[in-house]
Design an enzyme around this catalytic site. Sequence first.
Site, PDB file in Angstrom:
ATOM      1  N   ASN A 163       1.918   5.745 -10.284  1.00 30.47           N
ATOM      2  CA  ASN A 163       0.762   5.654 -11.187  1.00 30.47           C
ATOM      3  C   ASN A 163      -0.621   5.377  -9.899  1.00 30.47           C
ATOM      4  O   ASN A 163      -1.898   5.488 -10.407  1.00 30.47           O
ATOM      5  CB  ASN A 163       0.701   4.415 -12.168  1.00 30.47           C
ATOM      6  CG  ASN A 163      -0.585   4.175 -12.745  1.00 30.47           C
ATOM      7  OD1 ASN A 163      -1.255   4.672 -13.511  1.00 30.47           O
ATOM      8  ND2 ASN A 163      -1.220   2.957 -12.048  1.00 30.47           N
ATOM      9  N   ASP A 189       0.923  -1.146  -0.081  1.00 25.42           N
ATOM     10  CA  ASP A 189       0.063  -0.175   0.025  1.00 25.42           C
ATOM     11  C   ASP A 189       1.183   1.319   0.148  1.00 25.42           C
ATOM     12  O   ASP A 189       1.616   1.623   0.981  1.00 25.42           O
ATOM     13  CB  ASP A 189      -1.002  -0.020   1.323  1.00 25.42           C
ATOM     14  CG  ASP A 189      -1.643   1.193   1.330  1.00 25.42           C
ATOM     15  OD1 ASP A 189      -1.601   2.284   0.625  1.00 25.42           O
ATOM     16  OD2 ASP A 189      -2.745   1.168   2.106  1.00 25.42           O
ATOM     17  N   LYS A 192      -4.340  15.442  -7.320  1.00 29.54           N
ATOM     18  CA  LYS A 192      -3.715  15.566  -8.570  1.00 29.54           C
ATOM     19  C   LYS A 192      -2.938  17.076  -8.964  1.00 29.54           C
ATOM     20  O   LYS A 192      -1.958  16.965  -9.520  1.00 29.54           O
ATOM     21  CB  LYS A 192      -4.482  15.383  -9.907  1.00 29.54           C
ATOM     22  CG  LYS A 192      -5.101  14.051  -9.762  1.00 29.54           C
ATOM     23  CD  LYS A 192      -3.855  12.638  -9.607  1.00 29.54           C
ATOM     24  CE  LYS A 192      -4.482  11.632  -9.893  1.00 29.54           C
ATOM     25  NZ  LYS A 192      -3.555  10.457  -9.932  1.00 29.54           N
ATOM     26  N   ALA A 195      -7.355  18.132  -5.706  1.00 29.47           N
ATOM     27  CA  ALA A 195      -6.472  18.520  -4.903  1.00 29.47           C
ATOM     28  C   ALA A 195      -5.110  17.484  -4.915  1.00 29.47           C
ATOM     29  O   ALA A 195      -3.901  18.116  -5.039  1.00 29.47           O
ATOM     30  CB  ALA A 195      -6.817  18.736  -3.538  1.00 29.47           C
ATOM     31  N   TYR A 228      -9.738  14.497  -5.229  1.00 28.43           N
ATOM     32  CA  TYR A 228      -9.111  14.044  -6.459  1.00 28.43           C
ATOM     33  C   TYR A 228      -8.057  15.082  -7.168  1.00 28.43           C
ATOM     34  O   TYR A 228      -7.002  15.093  -7.261  1.00 28.43           O
ATOM     35  CB  TYR A 228      -9.751  13.214  -7.342  1.00 28.43           C
ATOM     36  CG  TYR A 228      -9.175  12.530  -8.491  1.00 28.43           C
ATOM     37  CD1 TYR A 228      -8.481  11.282  -8.450  1.00 28.43           C
ATOM     38  CD2 TYR A 228      -9.318  13.078  -9.737  1.00 28.43           C
ATOM     39  CE1 TYR A 228      -7.912  10.736  -9.596  1.00 28.43           C
ATOM     40  CE2 TYR A 228      -8.698  12.501 -10.875  1.00 28.43           C
ATOM     41  CZ  TYR A 228      -8.015  11.309 -10.598  1.00 28.43           C
ATOM     42  OH  TYR A 228      -7.424  10.639 -11.655  1.00 28.43           O
ATOM     43  N   SER A 265      -3.493  14.392 -13.380  1.00 30.42           N
ATOM     44  CA  SER A 265      -4.782  14.215 -14.460  1.00 30.42           C
ATOM     45  C   SER A 265      -5.168  15.632 -14.906  1.00 30.42           C
ATOM     46  O   SER A 265      -4.743  16.651 -14.142  1.00 30.42           O
ATOM     47  CB  SER A 265      -5.955  13.822 -13.447  1.00 30.42           C
ATOM     48  OG  SER A 265      -7.083  13.884 -13.993  1.00 30.42           O
TER      49      SER A 265
HETATM   50  P1  NAP Z   1      -7.485   1.655 -11.975  1.00 31.85           P
HETATM   51  O1  NAP Z   1      -8.104   0.885 -13.112  1.00 31.85           O
HETATM   52  O2  NAP Z   1      -8.596   1.960 -10.795  1.00 31.85           O
HETATM   53  O3  NAP Z   1      -6.346   1.019 -11.238  1.00 31.85           O
HETATM   54  C1  NAP Z   1      -5.671   1.416 -10.108  1.00 31.85           C
HETATM   55  C2  NAP Z   1      -4.516   0.781  -9.576  1.00 31.85           C
HETATM   56  O4  NAP Z   1      -3.842   1.348  -8.560  1.00 31.85           O
HETATM   57  C3  NAP Z   1      -4.602  -0.558  -9.254  1.00 31.85           C
HETATM   58  O5  NAP Z   1      -3.444  -1.435  -9.831  1.00 31.85           O
HETATM   59  C4  NAP Z   1      -4.872  -0.611  -7.839  1.00 31.85           C
HETATM   60  O6  NAP Z   1      -4.380  -1.757  -7.299  1.00 31.85           O
HETATM   61  C5  NAP Z   1      -4.038   0.322  -7.567  1.00 31.85           C
HETATM   62  N1  NAP Z   1      -3.760   0.816  -6.329  1.00 31.85           N
HETATM   63  C6  NAP Z   1      -5.012   1.711  -5.535  1.00 31.85           C
HETATM   64  N2  NAP Z   1      -4.538   1.845  -4.573  1.00 31.85           N
HETATM   65  C7  NAP Z   1      -3.257   1.629  -4.239  1.00 31.85           C
HETATM   66  C8  NAP Z   1      -2.504   1.596  -3.025  1.00 31.85           C
HETATM   67  N3  NAP Z   1      -3.050   2.052  -1.910  1.00 31.85           N
HETATM   68  N4  NAP Z   1      -1.114   1.227  -3.043  1.00 31.85           N
HETATM   69  C9  NAP Z   1      -0.675   0.410  -4.425  1.00 31.85           C
HETATM   70  N5  NAP Z   1      -1.395   0.476  -5.377  1.00 31.85           N
HETATM   71  C10 NAP Z   1      -2.807   0.927  -5.289  1.00 31.85           C
HETATM   72  O7  NAP Z   1      -7.099   3.188 -12.327  1.00 31.85           O
HETATM   73  P2  NAP Z   1      -6.674   3.981 -13.850  1.00 31.85           P
HETATM   74  O8  NAP Z   1      -7.805   4.379 -14.368  1.00 31.85           O
HETATM   75  O9  NAP Z   1      -5.720   2.748 -14.334  1.00 31.85           O
HETATM   76  O10 NAP Z   1      -5.765   4.912 -13.061  1.00 31.85           O
HETATM   77  C11 NAP Z   1      -4.313   5.058 -12.827  1.00 31.85           C
HETATM   78  C12 NAP Z   1      -3.864   6.525 -12.624  1.00 31.85           C
HETATM   79  O11 NAP Z   1      -4.186   7.190 -13.715  1.00 31.85           O
HETATM   80  C13 NAP Z   1      -4.398   6.924 -11.235  1.00 31.85           C
HETATM   81  O12 NAP Z   1      -3.452   7.705 -10.486  1.00 31.85           O
HETATM   82  C14 NAP Z   1      -5.319   7.887 -12.037  1.00 31.85           C
HETATM   83  O13 NAP Z   1      -5.791   8.825 -11.159  1.00 31.85           O
HETATM   84  C15 NAP Z   1      -4.634   8.243 -13.240  1.00 31.85           C
HETATM   85  N6  NAP Z   1      -5.808   8.905 -14.072  1.00 31.85           N
HETATM   86  C16 NAP Z   1      -6.708   8.084 -14.783  1.00 31.85           C
HETATM   87  C17 NAP Z   1      -7.597   8.484 -15.587  1.00 31.85           C
HETATM   88  C18 NAP Z   1      -8.518   7.718 -16.272  1.00 31.85           C
HETATM   89  O14 NAP Z   1      -9.386   8.304 -17.029  1.00 31.85           O
HETATM   90  N7  NAP Z   1      -8.816   6.355 -16.187  1.00 31.85           N
HETATM   91  C19 NAP Z   1      -7.450   9.871 -15.916  1.00 31.85           C
HETATM   92  C20 NAP Z   1      -6.431  10.710 -15.438  1.00 31.85           C
HETATM   93  C21 NAP Z   1      -5.616  10.165 -14.497  1.00 31.85           C
HETATM   94  P3  NAP Z   1      -5.600  -3.296  -6.873  1.00 31.85           P
HETATM   95  O15 NAP Z   1      -5.697  -3.606  -8.242  1.00 31.85           O
HETATM   96  O16 NAP Z   1      -4.769  -3.936  -6.121  1.00 31.85           O
HETATM   97  O17 NAP Z   1      -6.630  -2.693  -6.300  1.00 31.85           O
END
Ligand code: NAP
Length: 247
Positions: free
Chosen positions: A90, A63, A159, A157, A155, A142
């Site tokens: 990430n 974590d 980012k 804040a 979120y 983001s």
């Molecule tokens: P996602 O599909 O929800 O995947 C999140 C990942 O983070 C999973 O691998 C999860 O692990 C891991 N995670 C969550 N809490 C954690 C912790 N405390 N310690 C270690 N790992 C943790 O998210 P995503 O959409 O791929 O987003 C990835 C990043 O891109 C994030 O920072 C998000 O804010 C950013 N982002 C996403 C978007 C979008 O449109 N999707 C846009 C802008 C920015 P588990 O599988 O074990 O739960």
Amino acid sequence: MNLDGRTALVTGASRGIGRAVALALAKTGANVVINYVSNARAGQKVAGEAERAGARVLLFQADVSRPEEAAELVQAGVDEFGRLDILVNNAGITRDNLLMRMQDEDWDAVLNVNLKGAFNTTRAALRYMLKARYGRIINISSIIGLRGNAGQANYAAAKAGLIGLTKSVAREIGSRNITVNAVAPGFILTEMTDKLPQEVRERMISEIPLGRFGTPEDVAALITFLASEAAGYITGQVIAVDGGMAI
Ligand code: NAP
């Protein structure tokens, strides 16, 4: 891109963008540390895919919001591969609500994972990068951190905080040949965005000049470049991968 012999650590690499980044880096020849927090099965699947792409892989549960676990994660990567060259912060979560309804726990959880998590891993990784006088740190921010979003004050804040962290650390350690950049994805198709209601998705697509949502691979392509030798003179930047959404 050729990252043969480099070691990359990707937090939250069991799904979505992190998974695509880990696989893209694996294909360049880097050793990859794949982190997850709770979804062991998904982590194992990504680790298998990265191995089949030819990479040496370490799968590690931690974590990142907990400083001691973040430090163990970094240490495990260094113990396994003898070095750490690339850190991709990430891991991220959302706990959306209007500010007046937002609970303390929702604020704290989002800030702790998305922002403090990056601080925790960066501080631990820098011990090795500073000695090696080489490093590539890439923080996943983001466009919400640039524009704000109703219902996502926590979120946004976190980012926006990541952008401040990126620029400050870039200034602190630039002289050691370590670059620090932020990537600002727009709307990327992952489990995080699957949760959004249909009307929000329709409104968002109408705001995207390229007329489609992004894929995790769209983001991974930029991160692979920023992790490479070719990006050696880029630091402290925030680069959007958003189909033009934030223009
Ligand atoms: P996602 O599909 O929800 O995947 C999140 C990942 O983070 C999973 O691998 C999860 O692990 C891991 N995670 C969550 N809490 C954690 C912790 N405390 N310690 C270690 N790992 C943790 O998210 P995503 O959409 O791929 O987003 C990835 C990043 O891109 C994030 O920072 C998000 O804010 C950013 N982002 C996403 C978007 C979008 O449109 N999707 C846009 C802008 C920015 P588990 O599988 O074990 O739960």
